[in-house]
Structures are given as structure tokens and as C-alpha cells.
Design a protein around this motif. Structure first.
Motif, PDB file in Angstrom:
ATOM      1  N   ARG A  84       0.774  -1.170   0.465  1.00 30.49           N
ATOM      2  CA  ARG A  84       0.205  -0.270   0.166  1.00 30.49           C
ATOM      3  C   ARG A  84       0.828   1.014  -0.046  1.00 30.49           C
ATOM      4  NH1 ARG A  84      -5.127   1.353   0.164  1.00 30.49           N
ATOM      5  NH2 ARG A  84      -5.244   3.411   1.081  1.00 30.49           N
ATOM      6  N   GLN A  95       2.119   1.497  -3.412  1.00 31.83           N
ATOM      7  CA  GLN A  95       0.850   2.432  -4.292  1.00 31.83           C
ATOM      8  C   GLN A  95       0.460   3.878  -4.093  1.00 31.83           C
ATOM      9  OE1 GLN A  95      -1.914  -0.921  -3.726  1.00 31.83           O
ATOM     10  NE2 GLN A  95      -2.964  -0.382  -5.537  1.00 31.83           N
ATOM     11  N   GLU A 133      -6.148 -11.326  -1.811  1.00 37.31           N
ATOM     12  CA  GLU A 133      -6.554 -10.492  -3.410  1.00 37.31           C
ATOM     13  C   GLU A 133      -7.283 -11.500  -4.455  1.00 37.31           C
ATOM     14  OE1 GLU A 133      -3.434  -7.504  -4.414  1.00 37.31           O
ATOM     15  OE2 GLU A 133      -3.645  -7.001  -2.826  1.00 37.31           O
ATOM     16  N   LYS A 187      -1.864  -7.475 -13.203  1.00 33.86           N
ATOM     17  CA  LYS A 187      -2.668  -7.430 -12.340  1.00 33.86           C
ATOM     18  C   LYS A 187      -1.696  -6.326 -11.516  1.00 33.86           C
ATOM     19  CE  LYS A 187      -3.873 -11.745 -12.346  1.00 33.86           C
ATOM     20  NZ  LYS A 187      -5.983 -11.612 -12.578  1.00 33.86           N
ATOM     21  N   LYS A 222      -2.378  -2.794 -13.435  1.00 41.23           N
ATOM     22  CA  LYS A 222      -3.118  -2.494 -13.060  1.00 41.23           C
ATOM     23  C   LYS A 222      -3.602  -1.633 -11.796  1.00 41.23           C
ATOM     24  CE  LYS A 222      -6.010  -4.911 -15.941  1.00 41.23           C
ATOM     25  NZ  LYS A 222      -6.257  -6.468 -16.323  1.00 41.23           N
ATOM     26  N   GLN A 223      -2.530  -2.070 -10.596  1.00 43.66           N
ATOM     27  CA  GLN A 223      -2.900  -0.871  -9.437  1.00 43.66           C
ATOM     28  C   GLN A 223      -2.245  -0.555  -9.437  1.00 43.66           C
ATOM     29  OE1 GLN A 223      -3.126  -3.914  -6.051  1.00 43.66           O
ATOM     30  NE2 GLN A 223      -4.049  -5.427  -7.137  1.00 43.66           N
TER      31      GLN A 223
END
Ligand code: PCA
Length: 326
Positions: A75, A78, A95, A128, A131-132
């Protein structure tokens, strides 16, 4: 002449000052101790990036959960709180199942199989995460997971009601299926957890057992060769795209080198660390056929559960994997 030389020197000084001002600093939180080969590989990567970028990018590694804890590192990267980080990849299993495929017991348990699994699952993992907003830089395996206990274990019955250290959702499920009580403990906290009686057995690799001095609190190590889980290092995509092109190139080149080196170091430690455990008085034995059969059965059930969760995409990865290791 002198005047020209002086102004040239002046211009050079300005340039180098300019370069110093342009230096980009990144923070890199990581979960494991400095003595783990994974962390050493991160330090080497940071040093190589700095050298190869002529100091343009300076990555500061903050190891052992010192800046941000393992479950929060993703996180933090991110959201841009930090630019780059390392985590234990199967932590992301809840997830998306694709992240935890390398932690299913007895599915891909050798380095050769782990490599094949990475090849068939890398595109899905990278896509994946991108995409984040996270770009995967490198993925490095831990050696296969062994089982450490205070007393001899010959079957799962010997573990009934015992307290087993786990490190993610899947190992917690494994402990339950083995009849033990799961307790989540980060690698850096293993010694305290044993000495305070919170746990009395664990799965981990021989290098982590050496780092945490497993001989101080367990006597038996079983070479279960259970699974080969990977760490992933990723960068915040916006931070990556903000780099000058030449520096981006350096980061990707050094990441590829770090991944290759990490696999080599993992295999080296897989050979060397068990010797260290024995030298310190641990009893290293192969797993008994009965215990192996029980664990294999649990592994098969976990793979079946995984396939149910992962659906057709998961099935495609598994089929590609089997085709590759044939
Ligand atoms: N060491 C880490 C992850 C897997 C391993 O071998 C740990 O035990 O937490």
C-alpha cells in the motif's frame, strides 16, 4: 587561456551541481533482516543502480520492517508514500489467487519447477500489479520450505493442538489442515515467538532458520521440500515514469541482473544453510514417508481449492505449467 580554462571549470562545476540537484532519492522498505540473501540482493541492486546511473538515482533500503511493516509495504508503494518496496508475494493471495500459487505445498517444490511456474505466471502477476500502479522489477525465490520442531514429528498426529508459526493465509490454512493452531509471526519476530511459547513449530527455509538461529529453540529440521515461495520487488509506476529515460533503462537492466543473481544466491544458500544448522547441533532428517503422504494429501486438497477459486485463468496457468515441466 587561463580565463577560458577558468570559465570551463566554472561551467563544469555548475553542471556537476546541477547533477547533484537532479539526484532522485527513493526509499525502499523491505521485510527481512540484513543477513538474509534476499535483503543482500536488494542492497546490491540499489548500489548497482546508483553506480550505473552515475548517482542519478539513490535507493535507500530500509530492511527488517524498520520503515514499513511487511503487510503494509504494498500500500505504501501504491500510494506513493515510498517509491519502491519488497514483499513476500504469496501475502497477496487473498487479493488474487495467482499471487499464491507458488506457496501450495508439494506443487512446485524444486527450483526447476519454481522457474517453470514463474515463467507461466509472470505475465498475469505483472499485469495485475501494473493495473494497481505497481511495476514488477524482480522476483526471487526462497529455498524450499522445511519444517522445524522442538520434538520429533513423524506424522500430523504428532502436531495435534500444537502452535504452528504461519506467515500468510495459506500457511494458516495448512496448519489447520495439519491439526495445529496457526499463529502469524513475521520472520524478524521468530526468536521471541519461540522463547515466549507462542509457537512450537514452523515452516521456513534453511537460510531464514540460520538468520533466526533456529537451534536456540528447535532441535529437529525436516527437509520437507514443501514449496518455493517468491518475494517480489515492485516500483510505483508514476515514480518510475517520472525518471529520465536513461535511468529507467538502468533500473530495468539492474532488476534483470538482480533477479538472476537472487536465484543463484537462493540455490547457493539452499546447499549451504542446512550445513550451518547441523553444525549448530540440529538434527536434520528427511521427512518420514507417512508424514510425506499426509502432507501431500493436504497439498492436493489445497491445489483443488485453489483451482476452484482461480477458475479458468488459473486452470490455464496450471496446464501451461504441467506442459513445461514434462
Ligand atoms: N523465509 C521467510 C519467507 C519464506 C522464507 O523462507 C519467512 O519465513 O517468513
Amino acid at each position: 587561456m587561463n580565463k577560458i580554462l577558468l570559465s570551463l571549470l566554472g561551467a563544469l562545476a555548475c553542471l556537476s551541481q546541477g547533477a547533484a540537484h537532479a539526484q532522485i532519492k527513493w526509499d525502499m522498505p523491505t521485510p527481512y533482516a540484513d543477513t538474509e540473501f534476499q535483503t543482500k540482493n536488494d542492497y546490491q541492486f540499489a548500489a548497482d543502480v546508483k553506480r550505473a546511473s552515475n548517482g542519478a538515482l539513490d535507493i535507500k533500503v530500509h530492511s527488517a520492517n524498520s520503515l514499513i511493516k511487511n503487510p503494509e509495504i504494498k500500500r505504501a508503494v501504491q500510494t506513493g508514500q515510498v517509491q519502491i518496496g519488497e514483499i513476500f508475494k504469496p501475502n497477496l493471495g487473498p487479493e488474487d489467487p495467482v499471487f499464491e500459487l507458488d506457496a501450495i505445498p508439494f506443487f512446485a517444490a524444486s527450483f526447476r519447477e519454481a522457474q517453470a511456474l514463474l515463467e507461466v505466471s509472470r505475465p498475469a502477476i505483472s499485469e495485475k500489479l501494473l493495473k494497481q500502479g505497481l511495476r514488477v522489477l524482480y522476483m526471487v525465490p526462497w529455498p524450499s520450505q522445511a519444517f522445524f520442531a522442538k520434538k520429533p514429528i513423524n506424522s500430523v498426529a504428532d502436531l495435534k493442538g500444537s502452535k504452528m508459526r504461519t506467515y500468510n493465509a495459506q500457511t494458516a490454512r495448512l496448519a489447520q489442515l495439519m491439526g495445529a493452531v496457526p499463529t502469524t509471526v513475521q520472520a524478524t519476530e521468530i526468536p521471541q515467538a519461540f522463547s515466549s511459547g507462542i509457537i512450537d513449530s514452523m515452516f521456513t527455509s534453511a537460510p531464514t532458520a540460520v538468520t533466526t538461529k533456529a537451534w536456540d529453540y528447535t532441535r529437529f529440521v525436516y527437509d520437507t521440500q514443501a514449496w518455493v515461495p517468491k518475494n517480489v520487488v515492485f516500483v510505483n509506476e508514476r515514480a518510475f515514469q517520472a525518471l529520465p529515460e536513461a535511468v529507467r533503462k538502468v533500473v530495468l537492466e539492474q532488476a534483470a541482473i538482480a533477479e538472476k543473481r537472487g536465484w543463484e544466491w537462493s540455490q547457493r544458500d539452499n546447499d549451504e544453510s542446512p550445513k550451518e544448522l547441523v553444525k549448530n547441533g540440529m538434527n536434520l532428517a528427511p521427512i518420514s514417508p507417512a508424514f510425506r503422504a499426509e502432507l501431500k494429501k493436504i497439498g492436493d486438497q489445497m491445489l483443488e481449492d485453489w483451482l476452484k477459486k482461480a477458475g479458468p485463468d488459473g486452470k490455464r496457468i496450471i496446464d501451461a505449467y504441467y506442459a513445461r515441466i514434462k
